[in-house]
Write a protein that holds these residues in place. Sequence first.
Motif, PDB file in Angstrom:
ATOM      1  N   VAL A  97      21.713  -6.045  14.730  1.00 43.90           N
ATOM      2  CA  VAL A  97      21.624  -5.533  13.412  1.00 43.90           C
ATOM      3  C   VAL A  97      19.739  -5.316  13.183  1.00 43.90           C
ATOM      4  CG1 VAL A  97      21.537  -5.200  10.849  1.00 43.90           C
ATOM      5  CG2 VAL A  97      23.183  -6.427  12.446  1.00 43.90           C
ATOM      6  N   ASP A 134      23.470  -1.485  15.512  1.00 46.06           N
ATOM      7  CA  ASP A 134      23.803  -1.278  14.061  1.00 46.06           C
ATOM      8  C   ASP A 134      21.831  -1.365  13.125  1.00 46.06           C
ATOM      9  OD1 ASP A 134      24.720   0.663  11.902  1.00 46.06           O
ATOM     10  OD2 ASP A 134      26.801  -1.360  12.329  1.00 46.06           O
ATOM     11  N   GLU A 149      20.728  -1.732   9.089  1.00 46.51           N
ATOM     12  CA  GLU A 149      20.584  -2.164   7.285  1.00 46.51           C
ATOM     13  C   GLU A 149      20.805  -0.853   6.417  1.00 46.51           C
ATOM     14  OE1 GLU A 149      21.393  -4.523   5.753  1.00 46.51           O
ATOM     15  OE2 GLU A 149      21.025  -6.115   7.204  1.00 46.51           O
ATOM     16  N   CYS A 173      23.868   0.682   6.927  1.00 46.05           N
ATOM     17  CA  CYS A 173      25.120   0.230   6.289  1.00 46.05           C
ATOM     18  C   CYS A 173      24.890   0.786   4.944  1.00 46.05           C
ATOM     19  CB  CYS A 173      24.656  -1.030   6.691  1.00 46.05           C
ATOM     20  SG  CYS A 173      26.301  -2.245   5.990  1.00 46.05           S
ATOM     21  N   GLN A 174      23.656   0.637   4.756  1.00 44.00           N
ATOM     22  CA  GLN A 174      23.691   1.214   3.145  1.00 44.00           C
ATOM     23  C   GLN A 174      24.004   2.418   2.539  1.00 44.00           C
ATOM     24  OE1 GLN A 174      22.022  -1.513   0.522  1.00 44.00           O
ATOM     25  NE2 GLN A 174      23.021   0.274  -0.445  1.00 44.00           N
ATOM     26  N   HIS A 226      27.783   3.134   3.901  1.00 46.30           N
ATOM     27  CA  HIS A 226      29.299   1.313   2.776  1.00 46.30           C
ATOM     28  C   HIS A 226      28.610   1.343   2.300  1.00 46.30           C
ATOM     29  CE1 HIS A 226      30.208   2.565   6.725  1.00 46.30           C
ATOM     30  NE2 HIS A 226      31.987   2.839   6.631  1.00 46.30           N
ATOM     31  N   TRP A 278      28.991  -4.925   5.054  1.00 48.97           N
ATOM     32  CA  TRP A 278      29.070  -5.262   6.446  1.00 48.97           C
ATOM     33  C   TRP A 278      30.403  -5.234   6.933  1.00 48.97           C
ATOM     34  CZ3 TRP A 278      25.954  -3.597   9.873  1.00 48.97           C
ATOM     35  CH2 TRP A 278      24.533  -3.586   9.794  1.00 48.97           C
ATOM     36  N   ARG A 306      32.440  -1.647   6.663  1.00 44.26           N
ATOM     37  CA  ARG A 306      31.161  -1.324   7.920  1.00 44.26           C
ATOM     38  C   ARG A 306      31.758  -1.635   9.176  1.00 44.26           C
ATOM     39  NH1 ARG A 306      27.502   2.089   9.208  1.00 44.26           N
ATOM     40  NH2 ARG A 306      25.805   2.173  10.860  1.00 44.26           N
TER      41      ARG A 306
END
Length: 129
Positions: A53, A97, A99, A102-103, A106, A110, A113
């Motif tokens: 990440v 991936d 942050e 993901c934010q 999703h 996490w 995701r």
Amino acid sequence: MKLSKTSQKIDNNVCKALTIACEASLHEVAGFVWLTHRANYTNFPSSLVITCVFNTDEEVAAMKADQQDELLRLSIQKQLVKVGVVVKNIKQCVHFDTEQACQAQHSGDWEARLALRIVKQKTISRRTH
């Protein structure tokens, strides 16, 4: 999910290996912040999925442009081999991936995701760093 003693030992070794790779990569790969793994230990190591990440999509693009993705994969592979885990194709095993993604997609969840990357297998998800 409760792991058998053998699976728990393998998972502990994987965690140790990934922690070492993570610590080294924090200083070597710009933008890298943490990694995690999931695996179905009835189909191990071919089921092992490692997610590296970064903070932003731009950092992932820059890392790939600088070919640091290869450095990161080699570091992970080297540490896994040290604990007796041989992965046939490290490129299929290691994913990147952010942050940021993901934010956006999703709401920072996490667990949700990472569940999208799993193909009908029981999982162990552990944030290694």
